[in-house]
Write a protein that holds these residues in place. Structure first.
Motif, PDB file in Angstrom:
ATOM      1  N   ALA A 167      -0.406  -5.203  -7.305  1.00 18.83           N
ATOM      2  CA  ALA A 167       0.066  -3.810  -7.415  1.00 18.83           C
ATOM      3  C   ALA A 167      -0.560  -2.946  -6.325  1.00 18.83           C
ATOM      4  O   ALA A 167       0.090  -2.054  -5.766  1.00 18.83           O
ATOM      5  CB  ALA A 167      -0.276  -3.250  -8.795  1.00 18.83           C
ATOM      6  N   PHE A 168      -1.829  -3.214  -5.990  1.00 17.49           N
ATOM      7  CA  PHE A 168      -2.481  -2.475  -4.908  1.00 17.49           C
ATOM      8  C   PHE A 168      -1.791  -2.751  -3.570  1.00 17.49           C
ATOM      9  O   PHE A 168      -1.505  -1.828  -2.800  1.00 17.49           O
ATOM     10  CB  PHE A 168      -3.960  -2.855  -4.808  1.00 17.49           C
ATOM     11  CG  PHE A 168      -4.789  -2.472  -5.999  1.00 17.49           C
ATOM     12  CD1 PHE A 168      -4.381  -1.466  -6.865  1.00 17.49           C
ATOM     13  CD2 PHE A 168      -5.989  -3.115  -6.257  1.00 17.49           C
ATOM     14  CE1 PHE A 168      -5.152  -1.109  -7.965  1.00 17.49           C
ATOM     15  CE2 PHE A 168      -6.764  -2.769  -7.345  1.00 17.49           C
ATOM     16  CZ  PHE A 168      -6.347  -1.771  -8.202  1.00 17.49           C
ATOM     17  N   SER A 169      -1.533  -4.020  -3.290  1.00 18.78           N
ATOM     18  CA  SER A 169      -0.882  -4.387  -2.030  1.00 18.78           C
ATOM     19  C   SER A 169       0.533  -3.818  -1.961  1.00 18.78           C
ATOM     20  O   SER A 169       0.978  -3.351  -0.908  1.00 18.78           O
ATOM     21  CB  SER A 169      -0.843  -5.917  -1.879  1.00 18.78           C
ATOM     22  OG  SER A 169      -2.145  -6.456  -1.812  1.00 18.78           O
ATOM     23  N   LEU A 170       1.238  -3.860  -3.087  1.00 22.62           N
ATOM     24  CA  LEU A 170       2.594  -3.320  -3.136  1.00 22.62           C
ATOM     25  C   LEU A 170       2.583  -1.814  -2.857  1.00 22.62           C
ATOM     26  O   LEU A 170       3.447  -1.291  -2.145  1.00 22.62           O
ATOM     27  CB  LEU A 170       3.200  -3.597  -4.514  1.00 22.62           C
ATOM     28  CG  LEU A 170       4.674  -3.202  -4.709  1.00 22.62           C
ATOM     29  CD1 LEU A 170       5.568  -4.012  -3.800  1.00 22.62           C
ATOM     30  CD2 LEU A 170       5.078  -3.403  -6.161  1.00 22.62           C
ATOM     31  N   THR A 171       1.578  -1.120  -3.385  1.00 18.91           N
ATOM     32  CA  THR A 171       1.462   0.317  -3.151  1.00 18.91           C
ATOM     33  C   THR A 171       1.198   0.609  -1.676  1.00 18.91           C
ATOM     34  O   THR A 171       1.785   1.535  -1.102  1.00 18.91           O
ATOM     35  CB  THR A 171       0.330   0.910  -4.015  1.00 18.91           C
ATOM     36  OG1 THR A 171       0.608   0.657  -5.393  1.00 18.91           O
ATOM     37  CG2 THR A 171       0.201   2.401  -3.793  1.00 18.91           C
ATOM     38  N   GLN A 172       0.324  -0.179  -1.067  1.00 21.75           N
ATOM     39  CA  GLN A 172       0.050   0.003   0.360  1.00 21.75           C
ATOM     40  C   GLN A 172       1.325  -0.168   1.186  1.00 21.75           C
ATOM     41  O   GLN A 172       1.613   0.636   2.084  1.00 21.75           O
ATOM     42  CB  GLN A 172      -1.014  -0.999   0.822  1.00 21.75           C
ATOM     43  CG  GLN A 172      -1.389  -0.838   2.300  1.00 21.75           C
ATOM     44  CD  GLN A 172      -2.305  -1.940   2.781  1.00 21.75           C
ATOM     45  OE1 GLN A 172      -2.236  -3.078   2.319  1.00 21.75           O
ATOM     46  NE2 GLN A 172      -3.175  -1.629   3.734  1.00 21.75           N
ATOM     47  N   ARG A 174       1.088   9.537   0.298  1.00 22.02           N
ATOM     48  CA  ARG A 174      -0.213   9.012   0.719  1.00 22.02           C
ATOM     49  C   ARG A 174      -1.181   8.996  -0.465  1.00 22.02           C
ATOM     50  O   ARG A 174      -1.309   9.977  -1.195  1.00 22.02           O
ATOM     51  CB  ARG A 174      -0.789   9.853   1.859  1.00 22.02           C
ATOM     52  CG  ARG A 174       0.004   9.773   3.150  1.00 22.02           C
ATOM     53  CD  ARG A 174      -0.717  10.516   4.270  1.00 22.02           C
ATOM     54  NE  ARG A 174      -0.840  11.936   3.975  1.00 22.02           N
ATOM     55  CZ  ARG A 174      -0.015  12.874   4.423  1.00 22.02           C
ATOM     56  NH1 ARG A 174       1.018  12.536   5.179  1.00 22.02           N
ATOM     57  NH2 ARG A 174      -0.212  14.142   4.118  1.00 22.02           N
ATOM     58  N   LEU A 175      -1.864   7.875  -0.647  1.00 22.46           N
ATOM     59  CA  LEU A 175      -2.880   7.724  -1.683  1.00 22.46           C
ATOM     60  C   LEU A 175      -4.156   7.185  -1.046  1.00 22.46           C
ATOM     61  O   LEU A 175      -4.140   6.683   0.087  1.00 22.46           O
ATOM     62  CB  LEU A 175      -2.403   6.754  -2.782  1.00 22.46           C
ATOM     63  CG  LEU A 175      -1.130   7.130  -3.542  1.00 22.46           C
ATOM     64  CD1 LEU A 175      -0.720   5.996  -4.472  1.00 22.46           C
ATOM     65  CD2 LEU A 175      -1.330   8.413  -4.341  1.00 22.46           C
ATOM     66  N   GLY A 197      -6.111  -7.806   3.527  1.00 22.20           N
ATOM     67  CA  GLY A 197      -5.198  -7.595   2.416  1.00 22.20           C
ATOM     68  C   GLY A 197      -5.869  -7.179   1.128  1.00 22.20           C
ATOM     69  O   GLY A 197      -5.195  -6.847   0.167  1.00 22.20           O
ATOM     70  N   GLN A 198      -7.216  -7.198   1.074  1.00 19.01           N
ATOM     71  CA  GLN A 198      -7.916  -6.838  -0.148  1.00 19.01           C
ATOM     72  C   GLN A 198      -8.179  -5.333  -0.147  1.00 19.01           C
ATOM     73  O   GLN A 198      -9.060  -4.834   0.547  1.00 19.01           O
ATOM     74  CB  GLN A 198      -9.224  -7.625  -0.265  1.00 19.01           C
ATOM     75  CG  GLN A 198      -8.997  -9.106  -0.532  1.00 19.01           C
ATOM     76  CD  GLN A 198     -10.282  -9.844  -0.859  1.00 19.01           C
ATOM     77  OE1 GLN A 198     -11.322  -9.238  -1.047  1.00 19.01           O
ATOM     78  NE2 GLN A 198     -10.199 -11.156  -0.931  1.00 19.01           N
ATOM     79  N   VAL A 199      -7.372  -4.632  -0.918  1.00 20.98           N
ATOM     80  CA  VAL A 199      -7.482  -3.179  -0.971  1.00 20.98           C
ATOM     81  C   VAL A 199      -7.617  -2.726  -2.417  1.00 20.98           C
ATOM     82  O   VAL A 199      -7.309  -3.465  -3.356  1.00 20.98           O
ATOM     83  CB  VAL A 199      -6.240  -2.499  -0.333  1.00 20.98           C
ATOM     84  CG1 VAL A 199      -6.165  -2.805   1.152  1.00 20.98           C
ATOM     85  CG2 VAL A 199      -4.954  -2.913  -1.033  1.00 20.98           C
ATOM     86  N   TYR A 200      -8.081  -1.492  -2.561  1.00 19.32           N
ATOM     87  CA  TYR A 200      -8.250  -0.877  -3.877  1.00 19.32           C
ATOM     88  C   TYR A 200      -7.648   0.516  -3.820  1.00 19.32           C
ATOM     89  O   TYR A 200      -7.955   1.310  -2.920  1.00 19.32           O
ATOM     90  CB  TYR A 200      -9.736  -0.811  -4.232  1.00 19.32           C
ATOM     91  CG  TYR A 200     -10.066   0.052  -5.432  1.00 19.32           C
ATOM     92  CD1 TYR A 200      -9.618  -0.301  -6.700  1.00 19.32           C
ATOM     93  CD2 TYR A 200     -10.823   1.212  -5.295  1.00 19.32           C
ATOM     94  CE1 TYR A 200      -9.915   0.485  -7.804  1.00 19.32           C
ATOM     95  CE2 TYR A 200     -11.134   1.998  -6.401  1.00 19.32           C
ATOM     96  CZ  TYR A 200     -10.680   1.628  -7.648  1.00 19.32           C
ATOM     97  OH  TYR A 200     -10.969   2.407  -8.742  1.00 19.32           O
TER      98      TYR A 200
END
Length: 630
Positions: free
Chosen positions: A316-321, A331-332, A343-346
């Motif tokens: 879900a984080f990657s999809l949001t990015q 923008r978040l 690819g590891q995002v929060y």
């Protein structure tokens, strides 16, 4: 860089990549045995536990795994990578632009379908943690009914802990995911084997005739059980979405060497148990274990469920990015939790939103039995959409003959459509939930995309052409002050409103002026030597265009330094950034419906400021207000 972008992984990297893929990619589908067989025989649309029904249902599960996962996703869909990245948004980005033919006219509809499929995955990201953790903790009730009142509270506590640790990133515990899931798959395989040897007749389910006989016996009323059978393959889309992190080869090796055999053995073991004891249908997975191993199995199942949930949350984080970079979300805050893996995002806002929604779902449904009715319909719709988009990619990108592409697509559509029809029967029992979530997210995404397009059109219509601006300053040179001013704009052919306002009111220009446009290409990554384009307009005025992929972060100060070798003659350490702060005014002009305009204004107000998103030093940023009517 992922294996898929750097070529096939070397032999030294192949094993660790495969091991990690077992933990991250297959967590969702790997925990499906916790509830799939139970729902087939004990759920809302369960069938009677008879030898014919057991063999028929097992045959359905076996060939669903083989056709949907092994053939459709592993063999075909994973070929549809966007520079190595997978997932429905990456697939949608491969759709060609509209043109004047029959297929071209359908492109906007296909893109809308892709966005809706992405929106549905957020619902999956809420339901998967809820049903996986609930199903694992419910194993305690098999040990003793005393735990029954505590299943929901324990599940809520586990989920809160899961979401709280997201801010620390998965890279610290990611190395444990693979080994733990290997232990999980070996355990469920051994549990299955222990019962298959007691009732070897269950192996007969390999013969698809049993599935045919099932339909002959039950007809249309027996069709509903396919909604439960589908729970066995709900991790297919997650598998495709995680392709960019590991590459195709490790994912394929992990599936055929470990995951598929373990799943089949466990499902057949549960079938053997039911052939021996039909009353075991209430919890066939946990009843595979001897009594002394029950508590360790519940513990292992809970850890496996947490890992499965982690994969969906990270997705879900990657999809949001991706959605932000492609212009479908405001923008978040995006925080990188690993210095090694891009690819590891929060995303804090998404994390806490998922946590609240997941906990409410657990409290509202109370059991994995009730929640199973809500699970599946979103994934079947996403799979249907993936199949439709796959046809376009096969014809447009792979240049398959249309009859061949249509034939293969028709087979997959028939299978996906059958499962979708079966899941539709569950809409009133909870299937409405993911549809509601998906529709809400789709509305947000399309409202933002449409609103930004209207704002851009309004600004472009009233912007001063850059050629006219240059002729004005040449004819009447303004006072120049030392330093560099960077004016960020989304309209590369127009003068930024902030620049025009600054000159009109302050009567001065900086010695160097950079008109900067940041755009996102429909590819995950843009090479560094292709990201920057600089054009010297003369008189110290430059236009600069930055192009990023939808998996990359736009860091403007770094780009300015890199542009110095491309002809941008400025001091990158003496820069003032001018931004236009837009105030959106809702009007009755032809744009969107009033309620959507108000929603767009609300989203705009809650978007992260450009200063943080583009990594600009706050002490060097000047914002000038701009009013825009939509």
């Amino acid at each position: 860089m992922s294996a898929s972008r750097s070529g096939a992984p070397g032999s030294r990297r192949l094993f660790p990549l495969t091991l990690t893929a077992v933990g991250v990619v297959y967590g969702d589908i790997g925990t499906s045995p916790l509830y799939t067989v139970r729902e087939c025989f004990y759920g809302t649309h369960g069938v009677a536990v008879t030898p014919e029904n057991v063999l028929g249902v097992l045959s359905f599960i076996l060939y669903a795994l083989f056709i949907i996962i092994s053939i459709k996703y592993i063999a075909i869909v994973m070929r549809a990578d966007n520079q190595g990245e997978g997932g429905i948004l990456a697939l949608t980005a491969l759709i060609p632009p509209p043109r004047k033919d029959a297929l071209g006219a359908m492109i906007p509809i296909l893109i809308a379908l892709g966005i809706f499929g992405a929106a549905l995955l957020y619902g999956d990201g809420m339901i998967t943690p809820a049903i996986s953790v609930l199903a694992a903790v419910e194993g305690l009730r098999v040990a003793t009914p005393l735990f029954a009142p505590y299943v929901v509270p324990i599940s809520v506590v586990i989920l809160i802990g899961l979401f709280v640790v997201q801010q620390y990133g998965t890279h610290r515990v990611g190395g444990l995911f693979g080994p733990i899931m290997v232990i999980w798959f070996l355990t469920i395989a051994l549990l299955g084997i222990s019962w298959i040897v007691r009732e070897p007749s269950v192996i007969g389910a390999i013969n698809p005739v049993h599935a045919i006989r099932y339909f002959r016996s039950h007809g249309l009323p027996g069709f509903a059980v396919l909604g439960a059978v589908f729970l066995a393959v709900t991790g297919g889309e997650a598998l495709y979405a995680d392709m960019g992190h590991f590459g195709k080869k490790p994912i394929r090796i992990a599936w055929f060497a470990l995951v598929l055999p373990a799943l089949v053995l466990n499902y057949f073991g549960q079938g053997a148990l039911l052939l021996i004891d039909g009353d075991a249908a209430k919890q066939p997975f946990f009843l595979l274990a001897p009594s002394w191993a029950l508590f360790p199995l519940v513990g292992l199942a809970t850890v496996a469920a947490i890992i499965a949930s982690q994969a969906l949350i990270s997705g879900a984080f990657s999809l949001t990015q991706q959605a932000i970079q492609l212009g479908y979300a405001p923008r978040l805050d995006i925080e990188h939790t690993s210095s090694h893996e891009m690819g590891q995002v929060y995303v804090p806002q998404v994390n806490w939103g998922l946590m609240v929604a997941t906990i409410l779902i657990v409290i509202g449904f109370e059991s994995s039995d009730a929640l199973a009715a809500a699970y599946g319909i979103a994934v079947t719709m996403t799979m249907l959409i993936t199949t439709v988009l796959l046809y376009v990619i096969a014809v447009e990108r792979w240049h398959w003959p249309k009859p061949a592409a249509l034939g293969i697509t028709a087979v997959f559509l028939a299978i996906d459509g059958t499962f979708f029809g079966a899941n539709l029967l569950k809409v009133t029992q909870g299937g409405w939930l993911p549809l509601l979530i998906g529709t809400f997210i789709f509305t947000l995404m399309t409202t933002w995309k449409t609103g930004r397009r209207i704002v851009a059109e309004r600004l472009t219509a009233r912007a001063i052409p850059i050629d006219h601006f240059m002729s004005v300053i040449v004819a009447a040179p303004p006072v120049r002050v030392p330093g560099t001013a960077v004016f960020m704009t989304a309209q590369p052919r127009g003068t930024p409103p902030a620049l025009a306002h600054n000159l009109r009111h302050n009567k001065v220009m900086h010695e160097y002026v950079v008109i900067l446009t940041v755009t996102t290409a429909p590819v995950p990554h843009v090479a560094a030597d292709e990201q920057i384009a600089v054009d010297n307009l003369g008189y110290g005025v430059y236009t600069m265009r930055l192009v990023y992929g939808f998996m990359q972060d736009p860091i403007v100060p770094d780009a300015l330094r890199a542009a110095q070798s491309r002809g941008l003659d400025i001091d990158a350490d003496d820069v003032t950034y001018f931004l236009g702060r837009e105030t959106i005014l809702v009007t009755h002009r032809r744009g969107m419906a009033i309620w959507r305009e108000k929603l767009f204004v609300l989203m705009t107000r809650n978007a992260v400021r450009a200063t943080a998103f583009f990594r600009l030093p706050p002490e060097r940023v000047v914002e000038l207000g701009v009013q825009v009517e939509i």
